[in-house]
Enzyme design. Structure first.
Site, PDB file in Angstrom:
ATOM      1  N   TYR A   1       8.469 -47.798 -16.235  1.00  0.00           N
ATOM      2  CA  TYR A   1       8.167 -46.439 -16.708  1.00  0.00           C
ATOM      3  C   TYR A   1       9.408 -45.559 -16.759  1.00  0.00           C
ATOM      4  CZ  TYR A   1       3.057 -47.122 -16.631  1.00  0.00           C
ATOM      5  OH  TYR A   1       1.769 -47.535 -16.897  1.00  0.00           O
TER       6      TYR A   1
ATOM      7  N   GLU B   1       8.960 -55.577 -21.958  1.00  0.00           N
ATOM      8  CA  GLU B   1       8.057 -55.516 -20.809  1.00  0.00           C
ATOM      9  C   GLU B   1       7.623 -56.919 -20.359  1.00  0.00           C
ATOM     10  OE1 GLU B   1       5.048 -52.739 -22.112  1.00  0.00           O
ATOM     11  OE2 GLU B   1       6.469 -51.064 -22.088  1.00  0.00           O
TER      12      GLU B   1
ATOM     13  N   ASN C   1      -6.329 -44.446 -15.784  1.00  0.00           N
ATOM     14  CA  ASN C   1      -6.795 -44.890 -17.115  1.00  0.00           C
ATOM     15  C   ASN C   1      -6.812 -46.414 -17.308  1.00  0.00           C
ATOM     16  OD1 ASN C   1      -4.064 -45.218 -17.386  1.00  0.00           O
ATOM     17  ND2 ASN C   1      -3.804 -43.789 -19.101  1.00  0.00           N
TER      18      ASN C   1
ATOM     19  N   HIS D   1      -2.688 -50.662 -19.289  1.00  0.00           N
ATOM     20  CA  HIS D   1      -1.441 -50.372 -20.008  1.00  0.00           C
ATOM     21  C   HIS D   1      -1.319 -51.278 -21.226  1.00  0.00           C
ATOM     22  CE1 HIS D   1       2.847 -49.883 -20.900  1.00  0.00           C
ATOM     23  NE2 HIS D   1       2.884 -51.200 -21.016  1.00  0.00           N
TER      24      HIS D   1
ATOM     25  N   LYS E   1      -4.417 -51.969 -14.546  1.00  0.00           N
ATOM     26  CA  LYS E   1      -3.807 -51.192 -13.468  1.00  0.00           C
ATOM     27  C   LYS E   1      -4.648 -51.326 -12.180  1.00  0.00           C
ATOM     28  CE  LYS E   1      -1.658 -47.909 -16.711  1.00  0.00           C
ATOM     29  NZ  LYS E   1      -1.613 -46.489 -17.176  1.00  0.00           N
TER      30      LYS E   1
HETATM   31  P1  IDP Z   1       0.151 -44.723 -22.461  1.00  0.00           P
HETATM   32  O1  IDP Z   1      -0.173 -45.504 -21.211  1.00  0.00           O
HETATM   33  O2  IDP Z   1      -1.084 -44.378 -23.238  1.00  0.00           O
HETATM   34  O3  IDP Z   1       1.213 -45.402 -23.323  1.00  0.00           O
HETATM   35  P2  IDP Z   1       2.238 -42.844 -21.630  1.00  0.00           P
HETATM   36  O4  IDP Z   1       2.454 -41.489 -22.213  1.00  0.00           O
HETATM   37  O5  IDP Z   1       3.224 -43.920 -21.955  1.00  0.00           O
HETATM   38  O6  IDP Z   1       0.742 -43.291 -22.004  1.00  0.00           O
HETATM   39  O7  IDP Z   1       2.154 -42.667 -20.054  1.00  0.00           O
HETATM   40  C1  IDP Z   1       2.162 -43.792 -19.218  1.00  0.00           C
HETATM   41  C2  IDP Z   1       1.129 -43.608 -18.117  1.00  0.00           C
HETATM   42  O8  IDP Z   1       1.509 -42.495 -17.308  1.00  0.00           O
HETATM   43  C3  IDP Z   1      -0.269 -43.259 -18.604  1.00  0.00           C
HETATM   44  O9  IDP Z   1      -1.022 -44.384 -19.021  1.00  0.00           O
HETATM   45  C4  IDP Z   1      -0.859 -42.605 -17.377  1.00  0.00           C
HETATM   46  O10 IDP Z   1      -1.238 -43.590 -16.395  1.00  0.00           O
HETATM   47  C5  IDP Z   1       0.341 -41.842 -16.836  1.00  0.00           C
HETATM   48  N1  IDP Z   1       0.355 -40.454 -17.324  1.00  0.00           N
HETATM   49  C6  IDP Z   1       0.746 -40.011 -18.541  1.00  0.00           C
HETATM   50  N2  IDP Z   1       0.600 -38.682 -18.658  1.00  0.00           N
HETATM   51  C7  IDP Z   1       0.107 -38.263 -17.465  1.00  0.00           C
HETATM   52  C8  IDP Z   1      -0.272 -36.990 -16.928  1.00  0.00           C
HETATM   53  O11 IDP Z   1      -0.184 -35.956 -17.591  1.00  0.00           O
HETATM   54  N3  IDP Z   1      -0.749 -36.968 -15.655  1.00  0.00           N
HETATM   55  C9  IDP Z   1      -0.864 -38.090 -14.892  1.00  0.00           C
HETATM   56  N4  IDP Z   1      -0.526 -39.315 -15.343  1.00  0.00           N
HETATM   57  C10 IDP Z   1      -0.047 -39.399 -16.607  1.00  0.00           C
HETATM   58 MG    MG Z   2       3.246 -45.741 -22.900  1.00  0.00          MG
END
Ligand code: IDP
Ligand code: MG
Length: 160
Positions: free
Chosen positions: A60, A137, A123, A126, A20
């Site tokens: 997303y 994807e 984080n 992805h 990212k």
């Molecule tokens: P993942 O990336 O671990 O699969 P997902 O639940 O699919 O997690 O969420 C996609 C992305 O959305 C996350 O990696 C993060 O960047 C963002 N995200 C998810 N939950 C939150 C939140 O509560 N606050 C801010 N960003 C979030």
């Molecule tokens: Mg995800």
């Protein structure tokens, strides 16, 4: 003999992995690629790319109703990302383990997020959550001619 061999290999999967914008800005591209490379998976696609808003929203789309969705789209489109396609038996679940929990503070040390990040909204990486989404994807982020089929020289040293 042959059916038995094929069954023992398991299904070859594809996963979409993306560094990212924070990972690119923080100089973590090499470190992140290295984790998948060293594990023994096969890289089939790689590019630096500025993601347009509509692509981020499509990627997303399952999170569209979440309160953080607009900020997520701003984040993903805030600078270039590194798009990768990786291939291998069990690569989807294994890559998720290498990446660690969505919240980096919950992610185990030794995982990418556990070692390199502190907040869910930053984080760094992805990874697809299922083989179906891996295919979806990769088709979304890559043109067909950007995916390369090749046989790594190390193949016989990774699997008996
Ligand atoms: P993942 O990336 O671990 O699969 P997902 O639940 O699919 O997690 O969420 C996609 C992305 O959305 C996350 O990696 C993060 O960047 C963002 N995200 C998810 N939950 C939150 C939140 O509560 N606050 C801010 N960003 C979030
Ligand atoms: Mg995800």
């Amino acid at each position: 003999f042959l059916p038995h061999l094929i069954a023992s290999l398991g299904e070859i999967e594809q996963t979409y992995i993306m560094v990212k914008p924070d990972g690119v800005q923080r100089g973590l591209v090499g470190e992140i690629i290295s984790r998948f490379e060293k594990k023994g998976f096969k890289l089939t696609g790689l590019k630096l790319f500025q993601c347009p808003k509509d692509l981020a929203e499509e990627h997303y789309k399952d999170l569209k109703a979440k309160p953080f969705f607009p900020k997520l789209i701003d984040y993903i489109t805030s600078g270039p990302v590194v798009c990768m396609a990786w291939e291998g038996v069990g690569v989807v679940a294994s890559a998720r383990k290498l990446i660690g929990s969505t919240d980096p503070l919950q992610a185990e040390p030794g995982t990418i997020r556990g070692d390199l990040a502190v907040q869910t909204g930053r984080n760094v990486v992805h990874g697809s959550d299922s083989p179906e989404n891996g295919k979806r994807e990769i088709a979304l982020w890559f043109n067909e001619n950007e995916i390369n089929q090749w046989t790594p020289a190390q193949a016989p040293w990774l699997r008996e």
